[in-house]
Design a protein around this motif. Structure first.
Motif, PDB file in Angstrom:
ATOM      1  N   ASP A  12     -22.291  25.491 -42.374  1.00 36.96           N
ATOM      2  CA  ASP A  12     -23.564  25.931 -42.947  1.00 36.96           C
ATOM      3  C   ASP A  12     -23.589  27.432 -43.189  1.00 36.96           C
ATOM      4  O   ASP A  12     -24.100  27.901 -44.219  1.00 36.96           O
ATOM      5  CB  ASP A  12     -24.711  25.538 -42.012  1.00 36.96           C
ATOM      6  N   LEU A  15     -21.682  28.073 -46.354  1.00 39.74           N
ATOM      7  CA  LEU A  15     -22.462  27.708 -47.538  1.00 39.74           C
ATOM      8  C   LEU A  15     -23.572  28.722 -47.787  1.00 39.74           C
ATOM      9  O   LEU A  15     -23.893  29.052 -48.936  1.00 39.74           O
ATOM     10  CB  LEU A  15     -23.033  26.307 -47.371  1.00 39.74           C
ATOM     11  N   GLU A  16     -24.161  29.234 -46.716  1.00 39.52           N
ATOM     12  CA  GLU A  16     -25.183  30.274 -46.884  1.00 39.52           C
ATOM     13  C   GLU A  16     -24.570  31.546 -47.460  1.00 39.52           C
ATOM     14  O   GLU A  16     -25.194  32.221 -48.290  1.00 39.52           O
ATOM     15  CB  GLU A  16     -25.867  30.568 -45.543  1.00 39.52           C
ATOM     16  N   PHE A  20     -26.507  29.384 -50.627  1.00 40.08           N
ATOM     17  CA  PHE A  20     -27.386  28.248 -50.346  1.00 40.08           C
ATOM     18  C   PHE A  20     -28.253  28.526 -49.116  1.00 40.08           C
ATOM     19  O   PHE A  20     -27.908  29.358 -48.272  1.00 40.08           O
ATOM     20  CB  PHE A  20     -26.570  26.974 -50.145  1.00 40.08           C
ATOM     21  N   CYS A  73     -24.643  18.200 -46.669  1.00 42.31           N
ATOM     22  CA  CYS A  73     -23.304  18.547 -46.176  1.00 42.31           C
ATOM     23  C   CYS A  73     -23.163  18.121 -44.725  1.00 42.31           C
ATOM     24  O   CYS A  73     -24.150  17.961 -44.000  1.00 42.31           O
ATOM     25  CB  CYS A  73     -23.050  20.051 -46.313  1.00 42.31           C
ATOM     26  N   THR A 346     -17.471  28.946 -46.988  1.00 44.68           N
ATOM     27  CA  THR A 346     -17.840  29.800 -48.122  1.00 44.68           C
ATOM     28  C   THR A 346     -17.146  29.341 -49.392  1.00 44.68           C
ATOM     29  O   THR A 346     -17.757  29.256 -50.461  1.00 44.68           O
ATOM     30  CB  THR A 346     -17.479  31.266 -47.826  1.00 44.68           C
ATOM     31  N   GLY A 349     -18.812  26.276 -50.636  1.00 40.11           N
ATOM     32  CA  GLY A 349     -20.083  26.622 -51.253  1.00 40.11           C
ATOM     33  C   GLY A 349     -19.917  27.219 -52.641  1.00 40.11           C
ATOM     34  O   GLY A 349     -20.690  26.924 -53.562  1.00 40.11           O
ATOM     35  N   LYS A 353     -21.396  25.827 -56.148  1.00 40.67           N
ATOM     36  CA  LYS A 353     -22.196  26.730 -56.988  1.00 40.67           C
ATOM     37  C   LYS A 353     -21.643  26.793 -58.408  1.00 40.67           C
ATOM     38  O   LYS A 353     -22.397  26.773 -59.390  1.00 40.67           O
ATOM     39  CB  LYS A 353     -22.198  28.125 -56.355  1.00 40.67           C
TER      40      LYS A 353
END
Length: 445
Positions: A12, A15-16, A20, A73, A346, A349, A353
């Motif tokens: 997470d 992904l942030e 996100f 996810c 990352t 993600g 994107k």
């Protein structure tokens, strides 16, 4: 995005980093939930087993509607697919966690999904047959007992979602993580956008114009702790590790100490490269186990006589230094060891994107595919099963084993093959002894 099986949130956080926002976490482990709340006190968390959580409950807590523009996810618990233990695969209740991930995706219809797991998912059998029940005197393998049979079921389930799904086996070191850690990644697109597996940014020695792999020295070399938090080294291990140089393991012990140090494992056929292992400064770490303080899973500091500390563990997984872990010492090691390296998250993600912003090039739905031809060849040419090495096979001679192999091979060739990305001439699948796979099995685990 909605995070399932959140753990310590390594995936997470990655992904942030890619842009996100996590709006909901679903996690059943109380100490992992405490970690989430310690770092994200306002994030809604459903603290339940996924089996008891409904899609309606998830959508309501996240403030989303089915079919909306969001990502699901997560990584269903992977012990069932690991090469360690009995590998009960989908027959194990933990294996069914994959089915619940699929259920949530089917019912919430996110724009994209990302699922990760261990590479053992590629070769796991749907049904486990003990080693001592394979070979002469035992019936040929059934289709569900063959290596790879669980993956065929997984692919069929993912096809049933009617998404376009790309998958590949990725090494986190190829994405800047100071750790050689192989993870199986599935990326799904509801609308058929041509989502692609992220391309490596790093290579072992900087080949292809890429940056060289990140090393342990770069991760923890300049990091000092007055009182490193973690499990101390027990005296029973310390007397051996004092003889192991940087980057070494049990094989570097004096010959007369090796059998004593390994005990029964010295004569077993399984993977043994993790015993009394000390990290090398100028290489990435091996994949972090959840218990780096036992002799079989040891990850000792390159020069200090101790296992890696919790903070060093977190740095190798690329958690921010500000990220706090709750729970017992063993739980914190486990949370960190089970996490997806942030850098790999990352890259995942960024791939989502890029597909999100894509305006053309749609792919067919209900398809699960990989563009990695080398992976396909390995999957098609892998052994059907693994037998005990010759010294552990009892009285049956090699000719009897060859006959059993032939019967098993013919039964397999008469069955319907796995057709995904099948080449013109399919290589014969082999039955192979476990003995040559010591290192690869330990790496899988």
């Amino acid at each position: 995005m909605i995070s399932l099986f959140s753990g310590a949130m390594g995936l997470d956080l990655g992904l942030e980093d890619a842009g996100f926002e996590v709006v909901l976490a679903v996690e059943c482990d109380a100490q992992a939930v405490a970690t989430i709340k310690k770092n994200k006190p306002t994030l809604p968390v459903i603290h339940q087993r996924i089996e008891t959580v409904t899609s309606e409950q998830i959508l309501k807590a996240a403030g989303l509607k089915a079919g909306g523009n969001f990502v699901v996810c997560g990584g269903p618990s992977c012990q069932s697919f690991s090469t360690a233990g009995q590998r009960r695969s989908l027959a194990d209740p933990r294996g069914s966690l994959f089915n619940h991930f699929v259920r949530i995706v089917r019912e919430t219809r996110p724009k994209f999904f990302a699922m990760e797991n261990v590479r053992g998912m590629l070769s796991a059998a749907l049904k486990h047959r003990p080693l001592d029940q394979r070979g002469p005197g035992h019936p040929p393998l059934e289709a569900e007992e063959e290596l790879g049979s669980a993956f065929r079921v997984i692919v069929d389930e993912l096809k049933g979602l009617n998404y376009y799904v790309a998958f590949d086996l990725l090494n986190s070191a190829d994405y800047g993580t100071p750790q050689v850690r192989h993870r199986l990644i599935f990326l799904g697109s509801r609308d058929g956008k041509g989502i692609a597996i992220p391309k490596p940014t790093h290579s072992k020695d900087g080949e292809g114009g890429l940056a060289p792999w990140t090393t342990v020295r770069q991760a923890i070399g300049r990091f000092t702790e007055t009182n490193p938090e973690g499990y101390p080294l027990r005296e029973t291990e310390a007397k051996y590790l004092i003889h192991v140089p940087e980057g070494g393991n049990w094989r570097n012990l004096p010959q007369e100490m090796q059998e004593e140090a390994l005990g029964g494992a010295y004569v077993s056929w399984g993977g043994r490269c993790g015993f009394f292992r000390r990290l090398a400064w100028d290489k990435p770490s091996p994949a972090l186990p959840t218990q780096p303080y036992f002799r079989a899973t040891m990850l000792c500091h390159p020069v200090a006589l101790r296992p890696l500390s919790i903070k060093e563990y977190a740095r190798i997984q690329q958690f921010p230094d500000t990220w706090k872990f709750a729970g017992t010492v063993s739980s914190r090691y486990r949370q960190i060891g089970n996490a997806v390296p942030v850098g790999l998250g990352t890259a995942i993600g960024q791939a989502i994107k890029a597909a999100w912003n894509m305006h053309s090039g749609k792919r067919p739905l209900g398809v699960v595919e990989t563009s990695n031809s080398d992976l396909v060849k390995k999957m098609l040419n892998r052994p059907v099963t693994i037998l005990n090495p010759p010294r552990m096979r009892g009285e049956a001679d090699e000719q009897a084993h060859d006959l059993w192999r032939e019967v098993t091979r013919k039964r397999r060739e008469s069955a319907q093959g796995y057709a995904a990305a099948k080449p013109a001439a399919k290589p014969k699948r082999k039955v192979q002894s476990a003995e040559p796979h010591r290192e690869s099995m330990a790496a899988d685990a």
